[in-house]
Design a protein around this motif. Structure first.
Motif, short mmCIF file in Angstrom:
data_model
loop_
_atom_site.label_atom_id
_atom_site.label_comp_id
_atom_site.label_asym_id
_atom_site.label_seq_id
_atom_site.Cartn_x
_atom_site.Cartn_y
_atom_site.Cartn_z
N ASP A 18 0.73 -0.80 0.27
CA ASP A 18 0.08 -0.22 0.07
C ASP A 18 0.63 1.35 -0.19
O ASP A 18 0.70 2.24 0.71
CB ASP A 18 -0.90 -0.19 1.19
CG ASP A 18 -2.52 -1.12 0.92
OD1 ASP A 18 -2.72 -0.54 0.25
OD2 ASP A 18 -2.44 -1.78 1.80
N ASP A 19 1.82 1.66 -1.14
CA ASP A 19 2.78 2.33 -1.15
C ASP A 19 2.06 3.19 -2.54
O ASP A 19 2.54 3.06 -3.87
CB ASP A 19 3.60 1.95 -1.16
CG ASP A 19 5.15 3.22 -1.76
OD1 ASP A 19 4.61 4.19 -1.20
OD2 ASP A 19 6.11 3.29 -2.33
N SER A 169 1.38 -1.75 6.51
CA SER A 169 -0.06 -0.81 6.53
C SER A 169 -1.20 -0.94 7.33
O SER A 169 -1.11 -2.05 8.07
CB SER A 169 -0.34 -0.65 4.66
OG SER A 169 -1.58 -2.29 5.01
N SER A 176 4.12 -0.57 4.44
CA SER A 176 3.38 0.49 3.48
C SER A 176 4.75 1.19 3.47
O SER A 176 5.54 0.42 2.82
CB SER A 176 3.83 0.91 5.50
OG SER A 176 6.03 1.04 5.65
N GLU A 177 4.26 2.50 3.08
CA GLU A 177 5.76 3.57 2.11
C GLU A 177 7.56 2.89 3.15
O GLU A 177 8.16 3.02 1.81
CB GLU A 177 6.09 4.90 2.20
CG GLU A 177 6.95 5.57 1.30
CD GLU A 177 6.31 7.24 1.50
OE1 GLU A 177 7.00 7.80 0.75
OE2 GLU A 177 5.52 7.28 1.99
#
Length: 257
Positions: A18-19, A169, A176-177
């Motif tokens: 989820d980036d 995420s 995550s990023e």
């Protein structure tokens, strides 16, 4: 070593969930790696990303391997099987057996192959006692395949930084990023390519939540993320049913340092 193209295959891990880019599309570790490789290779560098969220191993093998081979890649990444081990019945050793000939095909075609031992996501999910041994078998199989075929192994499982929930995420399943940047750094280091040190930075570990607050967060997570996933499984549907690969053909990508 300089590669003239890079083809990434797999599921949501490689698609980049989820980036997100500013437009809401997904970036992820593979885009970051490609953009860095393009800096050394120059404007002729080509990048394709065939990964689609929700794909199980058989779908990756039947839908992505053929097109990837047709691109005559000099570097490929293969990361699949994670969705399979979340299913009720699966033979993780059988998954490894199916991956073996795909890796052999790419190596025979002259491509360097990137394989992964996946980070431990079980601490954040229900059913750890079931999923954990399956994930371990898949990870051990990836190491054996890398040794057998001379592939490049990225050992995320050995990186304790991925125990930090901030590398994941809010759905607890995707990176995550910060998580994707750390994966990209591991890949680039394994390829012998320089990478900015901040790509390996890890946010400070959050303080443990009081028991009652933690259980409330678990309940919200179950309602927002686990229940929809379970509903799709029961209906025989996938999050990727209407999704197309974001980069189905080799093309340029803007280089980054």
């Amino acid at each position: 070593m300089t590669w003239n193209n890079f083809v990434a295959m797999g599921d949501s891990f490689t698609e980049g969930m989820d980036d997100s880019y500013p437009d809401g599309s997904y970036r992820g570790w593979a885009d970051l790696v490609a953009a860095r490789l393009a800096l050394d290779a120059g404007p002729e560098f080509g990048y394709a990303n065939l990964a689609v969220r929700g794909k199980v191993l058989n779908e990756v093998l039947t839908e992505q391997v053929g097109p990837a081979l047709g691109m005559r890649p000099s570097l490929v990444s293969f990361a699949a099987g994670g969705n399979d081990i979340l299913r009720r019945k699966v033979d993780p050793y059988g998954l490894v057996h199916k991956i073996d000939p795909a890796v052999e095909q790419f190596r025979a075609a002259g491509a360097d192959v990137i394989l992964f031992r996946f980070a431990d996501v079980t601490a954040h999910l229900p059913g750890q006692r079931i999923v954990g041994p399956r994930a371990a078998a898949l990870n051990d199989g990836a190491r054996e395949l890398a040794q057998r075929h001379g592939a490049i192994l990225i050992d995320l499982f050995a990186d304790d930084a991925f125990r930090n929930p901030l590398l994941w995420s809010v759905d607890r399943l995707h990176l995550s990023e910060a998580g994707h940047r750390r994966v990209a750094a591991h890949v680039l280091n394994a390829l012998g390519v320089g990478v900015a040190e901040d790509w390996l930075l890890v946010p400070p570990m959050p303080a443990p939540s009081p028991w009652l607050l933690a259980r409330g967060a678990d309940l919200r997570w179950a309602g927002q993320h686990f229940a929809p996933w379970l509903k799709r499984r029961l209906a025989g549907a996938s999050s990727g049913d209407l999704v197309q690969a974001k980069r189905p053909e080799l093309g340029p990508i803007e280089a980054i340092a």
